[in-house]
Design a protein around this motif. Structure first.
Motif, PDB file in Angstrom:
ATOM      1  N   LEU A 272     120.592 -25.319  40.574  1.00  0.00           N
ATOM      2  CA  LEU A 272     121.479 -25.103  41.768  1.00  0.00           C
ATOM      3  C   LEU A 272     122.548 -26.302  41.834  1.00  0.00           C
ATOM      4  O   LEU A 272     122.310 -27.590  41.705  1.00  0.00           O
ATOM      5  N   GLU A 289     126.075 -18.818  35.171  1.00  0.00           N
ATOM      6  CA  GLU A 289     125.670 -17.891  36.321  1.00  0.00           C
ATOM      7  C   GLU A 289     125.628 -16.614  35.946  1.00  0.00           C
ATOM      8  O   GLU A 289     124.864 -15.599  36.272  1.00  0.00           O
ATOM      9  N   GLU A 295     123.043 -21.400  39.327  1.00  0.00           N
ATOM     10  CA  GLU A 295     123.667 -20.894  40.669  1.00  0.00           C
ATOM     11  C   GLU A 295     124.429 -21.923  41.470  1.00  0.00           C
ATOM     12  O   GLU A 295     124.224 -23.012  41.288  1.00  0.00           O
ATOM     13  N   ARG A 306     118.400 -21.676  49.011  1.00  0.00           N
ATOM     14  CA  ARG A 306     117.986 -21.237  47.861  1.00  0.00           C
ATOM     15  C   ARG A 306     117.005 -21.963  47.203  1.00  0.00           C
ATOM     16  O   ARG A 306     115.944 -21.487  46.417  1.00  0.00           O
TER      17      ARG A 306
END
Length: 364
Positions: A272, A289, A295, A306
């Motif tokens: 992330l 992505e 992400e 997340r």
């Protein structure tokens, strides 16, 4: 043949280290020019690469004026080392490679990623005989610009090159099945980082405390300023050469720096990226992505929540590993390409058929 390589950051060391080894094994003379910055020279020592320092980078200031003055003081050293070594071809980026190639009257090969068209590219592009970049960069830098299907990290994380050391869990002091998260905080002191902001102090503390409820947390603080004594986290204190092994075994990586997010994604680890104030759209992240390996988040709450969701998901690492197998194995082995380009001194028309097939003119 004499080959000069610039490795100004830890990422550059990884980019070229396998190619340097193979070129030396083939009987070529290779010299890496570097500066004292972060763990760059530590990595060069660890991997046994032949190097000389031309200066150092002051991490206390990231202003463009300071960085420009710093570069001005390094040019003389670069010129002296280049004249002494007499390279037949120069690999690097930015004004460093441009100066060396001009002094040596040698071909210059630039290996770029998808950073904005900033000072580095503006200065070096007119001096380049060959420019290589990932196909996802979406830029056309002229007739000498060629792209490959992959990422610069494929030079050292392609499945044909990288084999993780599973003993890294023992080195970290975690159990065979113990989940752990790596959190990377950017120093934001490079030229292309000037004016950018990542996680704030309060956000760093909150992120560590929340993640620690679900996993052991290791913090890699590039700036070296965080005090973890009152936080439920451990400093990542293994030798920096082992970071990719640690990422490969991790359940999660969260960072406000780009390279490690890309690396974790290519290793099949949930990755992330918190953008902070960086609103540039990078082709690499968009591609990763698209295939579900990375992400990105503009809001802190989004990346934190997340991360917690993925740590609670028992199948998350399995999904990422399946996506890696389906995607990364088909990318170019960049080390193979770098070796072939070096041995032709940047004359791409002389590449063998397999290497030539991996390239595509960016203007096409």
């Amino acid at each position: 043949m004499r080959i000069l390589v610039f490795a100004n950051t830890p990422a550059h060391v990884h980019l070229y280290r396998h190619a340097v080894d193979r070129l030396e094994e083939a009987g070529h003379d290779v010299l890496v020019l570097t500066r004292e910055y972060a763990c760059t020279t530590d990595l060069l020592e660890f991997f046994g690469l032949p190097y000389r320092r031309y200066g150092e980078h002051d991490v206390t200031s990231s202003s463009k004026s300071t960085l420009a003055r710093e570069l001005g003081g390094q040019i003389g050293s670069i010129v002296r080392e280049t004249i002494r070594f007499r390279p037949d071809v120069v690999f690097g980026r930015g004004p460093y490679a441009a100066v060396a190639g001009t002094v040596a009257r040698a071909p210059v090969v630039l290996v770029l990623d998808d950073e904005p068209g900033d000072f580095n590219h503006t200065v070096s592009r007119p001096f380049a005989d060959c420019i290589l970049s990932p196909r996802v960069t979406r830029r056309d830098l002229g007739d000498d610009h060629y792209t490959f299907d992959g990422f610069k990290e494929c030079a050292y994380l392609h499945p044909e090159v990288f084999e993780p050391d599973r003993a890294v869990r023992e080195y970290l002091g975690v159990g065979p099945d113990e989940p752990y998260a790596l959190v990377r905080f950017n120093a934001l002191d490079a030229l292309h980082d000037a004016g950018l902001e990542g996680f704030t102090r309060n956000q760093r503390h909150d992120l560590i405390e929340r993640l620690s409820e679900h996993a052991t947390v290791f913090v890699s603080d590039e700036g070296g300023e965080m005090d973890l004594r009152d936080l439920p986290a451990r400093p990542y204190d293994l030798h920096p050469a082992l970071i990719h092994d640690a990422m490969a075994e991790a359940s999660l990586l969260i960072a406000d720096t780009g390279t490690m997010v890309t690396e974790a994604g290519l290793l099949g680890t949930p990755a992330l990226r918190y953008r902070g104030t960086d609103d540039h759209e990078y082709g690499e992240f968009q591609e990763l992505e698209r295939v579900g390996l990375v992400e990105q988040f503009d809001a802190y709450d989004g990346v934190r929540d997340r991360g917690l969701e993925l740590l609670a998901d028992d199948d998350a690492t399995g999904r990422w590993e399946r996506r890696r197998r389906e995607y990364v194995g088909d990318l170019a082995n960049l080390t193979d390409l770098l070796v072939d380009v070096a041995e032709t001194q940047g004359r791409l028309g002389e590449l063998d058929r397999s290497s030539w097939a991996a390239l595509q003119p960016s203007s096409r």
